[in-house]
Motif scaffolding. Sequence first.
Motif, mmCIF file in Angstrom:
data_model
loop_
_atom_site.group_PDB
_atom_site.id
_atom_site.type_symbol
_atom_site.label_atom_id
_atom_site.label_comp_id
_atom_site.label_asym_id
_atom_site.label_seq_id
_atom_site.Cartn_x
_atom_site.Cartn_y
_atom_site.Cartn_z
ATOM 1 N N LYS A 498 0.835 -1.203 0.000
ATOM 2 C CA LYS A 498 0.000 0.000 0.000
ATOM 3 C C LYS A 498 0.875 1.260 0.000
ATOM 4 C CE LYS A 498 -3.879 -2.234 2.381
ATOM 5 N NZ LYS A 498 -4.965 -1.970 1.447
ATOM 6 N N TRP A 499 1.960 1.220 0.773
ATOM 7 C CA TRP A 499 2.885 2.356 0.802
ATOM 8 C C TRP A 499 3.430 2.613 -0.600
ATOM 9 C CZ3 TRP A 499 4.742 5.359 5.009
ATOM 10 C CH2 TRP A 499 5.809 6.197 4.715
ATOM 11 N N LEU A 500 3.884 1.558 -1.281
ATOM 12 C CA LEU A 500 4.445 1.717 -2.617
ATOM 13 C C LEU A 500 3.393 2.181 -3.621
ATOM 14 C CD1 LEU A 500 6.808 -1.385 -2.950
ATOM 15 C CD2 LEU A 500 7.441 0.990 -2.513
ATOM 16 N N LYS A 501 2.182 1.668 -3.473
ATOM 17 C CA LYS A 501 1.110 2.080 -4.392
ATOM 18 C C LYS A 501 0.896 3.579 -4.327
ATOM 19 C CE LYS A 501 -3.478 2.944 -5.279
ATOM 20 N NZ LYS A 501 -4.324 4.058 -4.819
ATOM 21 N N VAL A 502 0.876 4.115 -3.120
ATOM 22 C CA VAL A 502 0.629 5.546 -2.945
ATOM 23 C C VAL A 502 1.844 6.362 -3.372
ATOM 24 C CG1 VAL A 502 0.149 7.346 -1.247
ATOM 25 C CG2 VAL A 502 -1.065 5.166 -1.121
ATOM 26 N N THR A 503 3.028 5.952 -2.934
ATOM 27 C CA THR A 503 4.208 6.778 -3.190
ATOM 28 C C THR A 503 4.622 6.747 -4.655
ATOM 29 O OG1 THR A 503 5.665 4.950 -2.556
ATOM 30 C CG2 THR A 503 5.083 6.536 -0.850
ATOM 31 N N SER A 504 4.396 5.623 -5.340
ATOM 32 C CA SER A 504 4.918 5.500 -6.703
ATOM 33 C C SER A 504 4.108 6.277 -7.724
ATOM 34 C CB SER A 504 4.973 4.021 -7.115
ATOM 35 O OG SER A 504 3.670 3.456 -7.107
ATOM 36 N N ARG A 505 2.843 6.559 -7.434
ATOM 37 C CA ARG A 505 2.005 7.223 -8.427
ATOM 38 C C ARG A 505 1.392 8.541 -7.942
ATOM 39 N NH1 ARG A 505 -0.009 3.531 -12.439
ATOM 40 N NH2 ARG A 505 1.812 2.296 -13.065
ATOM 41 N N GLU A 506 1.311 8.731 -6.620
ATOM 42 C CA GLU A 506 0.516 9.835 -6.100
ATOM 43 C C GLU A 506 1.316 10.887 -5.335
ATOM 44 O OE1 GLU A 506 -2.783 8.154 -3.881
ATOM 45 O OE2 GLU A 506 -2.825 6.422 -5.209
ATOM 46 N N ILE A 507 2.581 10.601 -5.012
ATOM 47 C CA ILE A 507 3.364 11.540 -4.197
ATOM 48 C C ILE A 507 4.695 11.769 -4.905
ATOM 49 C CG2 ILE A 507 4.280 12.058 -1.906
ATOM 50 C CD1 ILE A 507 2.390 10.028 -0.745
ATOM 51 N N PRO A 508 4.768 12.739 -5.789
ATOM 52 C CA PRO A 508 5.977 12.907 -6.604
ATOM 53 C C PRO A 508 7.224 13.250 -5.811
ATOM 54 C CG PRO A 508 4.410 14.726 -6.946
ATOM 55 C CD PRO A 508 3.689 13.678 -6.165
ATOM 56 N N TRP A 509 7.087 13.852 -4.636
ATOM 57 C CA TRP A 509 8.290 14.193 -3.870
ATOM 58 C C TRP A 509 8.911 12.977 -3.183
ATOM 59 C CZ3 TRP A 509 7.856 13.257 1.361
ATOM 60 C CH2 TRP A 509 6.565 13.253 1.911
ATOM 61 N N ARG A 510 8.180 11.870 -3.113
ATOM 62 C CA ARG A 510 8.758 10.622 -2.612
ATOM 63 C C ARG A 510 9.535 9.954 -3.751
ATOM 64 N NH1 ARG A 510 8.686 9.228 2.924
ATOM 65 N NH2 ARG A 510 6.751 9.942 3.866
#
Length: 783
Positions: A498-510
Amino acid sequence: MQKHYLDAHELAQLDAYWRASNYISVGQIYLLDNPLLKKSLSLHDVKPRLLGHWGTTPGLNFIYTHMNRLINHDDLNMFFIAGPGHGGPSVVAQTYLEGVYSEVYPKITQDEVGLQMLFKQFSFPGGIPSHAAPQTPGSIHEGGELGYALSHAYGAVFDNKDVIACCVVGDGEAETGPLATSWHSNKFLNPKTDGVVLPILHLNGYKIASPTILSRISHEELEALFRGYGYEPFFVEGDEPEAMHSKMAEVLDVIVKRIQTIWHEARVLNKEERPRWPMLILRTPKGWSGPKEVDGLKSEGHCRSHQVPFATFGSSPEHLTLLERWLKSYKPEELFDEKGRLFSHIASFAPKGEKRMGANPHTNGGALLKPLVLPDFKAYAVDVPSPAGGLAESTRVLGNYLRDVMAQNRQNFRVFGPDETASNRLNALFEVTNRTWMAQKDSFDEHLSADGRVMEILSEHTCQGWLEGYLLTGRHGFFSCYEAFIHIVDSMFNQHAKWLKVTSREIPWRKPIASLNYLLTSHVWRQDHNGFSHQDPGFIDVVVNKKAHIINVYFPPDANTLLWVGDWCLKSKNSINVIVAGKQPEVQWLSMPDAIAHCEQGMGIWEWASDRGEPDVILACCGDVPTLETLAAVRLLRELVPSVKIRVVNVVDLMALQPHSEHPHGWSDEAYNALFPKDVPTIFAYHGYPWLIHRLAYKRAHHEHLHVRGYKEEGTTTTPFDMVVLNDTDRFHLVMDVMHRVSKMKPYEEEICQKMTEKLAEHKAYIERYGIDMPEILEWRWK
């Protein structure tokens, strides 16, 4: 304790900062508008749905505020892990106060408008979760599921020499099995080369509805427990803010000096013994500084303050007055100016730049990630002069490759596993490193040292937590495990996915981090000696539930394909890669050039095993043992019915079965249909539960002609071949399947099925007499 450890200015600044963080936390839970209380609160100012958790928040704010003081005072490199599940209001408030939140999200400005937006977005449609989620700067730990904070913290400081992870463990979380085991991580922390975890056990007395165990045992028993774990526990307890600030500051200064002394003794004086690291036990009331009572019932210091202390504003107008009184108790007029900006004398309390815990580079590990220096995997190839031209233990071959990966990446690569590195044939690693070990050693122990880089503890939870913390702070790792017992970390895998799903597509600064790589071996088809309890390939079914762009599942049928897959996985980012491969001596099918070509496609026809032209039947296989049984069935069919035309398809990348629209590795419908032509029956021998293949391929044309055999929960202590027989996935059952499903086989069906039935009876009689498989099974080779 000295009564007044802090001077008046420092005490006032500490307390103001804490009050500001509490005010912002309460505002996030309750307020839709009117963030500075410039007018009396009305129903329109309060959110229609109140979601969030107050009980743990003031304690978290207290700790975070005091960590800021330490960072400034001792120039520390520190970040914060909020273990309590729903501590989001605190971490968001703190990162907003230190300015990081507005830097990451420029719309959330440092003024009244930004404060109103910050309040509204919390647990609100289109806003942010109530945890310290990926959206929260400074977080590497979601906290939505309890039990993993401490293992994440330790994983984050391995090979991070000067980093301190301030890890808050809630007393509810402390009751979970994974958390209880992770206290032992201090036996793996090398003070010469690693950073340190400062565990803070925050006892506020209650879970959702009942007391917590550690808050209801005596001081002596609590202290003995953590001394038994190998820590030096310090205590801060109370509820009066001024005294608590003074106590906390003094104790933390002592703790930092202890840490610095341990580092000096190890790094300068070369002291070798395992140190007794300090920890803090902080006892404060649940819902501290909130309403003492609500509707005549105790709130502060009780489980009633766990979530939202009161919510019925429509039917209980007095609650609006209570909320306003609560917010005003923090004296916001002393904290914020007319424009909603934190007064400069309070704001100056926050550390500067990357010293701010919300801006610590280690909490955005992809920004620190350096690619591994990888040897050429082709140099480790098994010589396969012709298909099935030799035997090898595939994972042992991979172990030679991993040995040299380890040798070339001694600062940013570790291998993790629950006491199974040698068992899984990866013991070549011990030629260049040892197991990490800071506990006692005997003279006859092997491969144990403080500087070892193989992390073994008989807790899949702790291995997974360490690895996640290591990856999230910018390093690389590899996790090997028996297939059946990787299920233990199903839930942890879910959270990381779930962490990767959010960070890889939805949080560009990550920034992208290294992938989490699993090697599952000692698998279901070779657990004949351990029996039914060790037989379960179902982790794969859990994995494929996740978003397609972050998961990959590989079934390399031999050593050369395993080398390609291992190399690919170590190079990948923001993925979870699952590799399933056996460790026993196995037939080797493909030369390295052929293995590369096959793996790059993901699946394909094995021309050397197939007849030319349009097939009468397709025998597909996925997994090393199913591949062996499929090729054995092909030889039987050619001997029994030479006229049958067979196409052999091997699948190494499971996700190739899905359409490209469903997974990046999926094949187009046109390519898939060329592989599996219309109206041609496909007998598919699969490593795991058969219905997963149907699920992945259900959108494909001619799905009705797909017939899958795999594991169906039949197993015992028996012979290796009997395992496939018990699950109807052996060569004899596959031959009978062809007889039943191919129309041109009807004239031969009865005779050949009778022969196969007789072979199965012969097999059963033989193993029950001799305890091993028949020679024709053990000595079978492709011709």
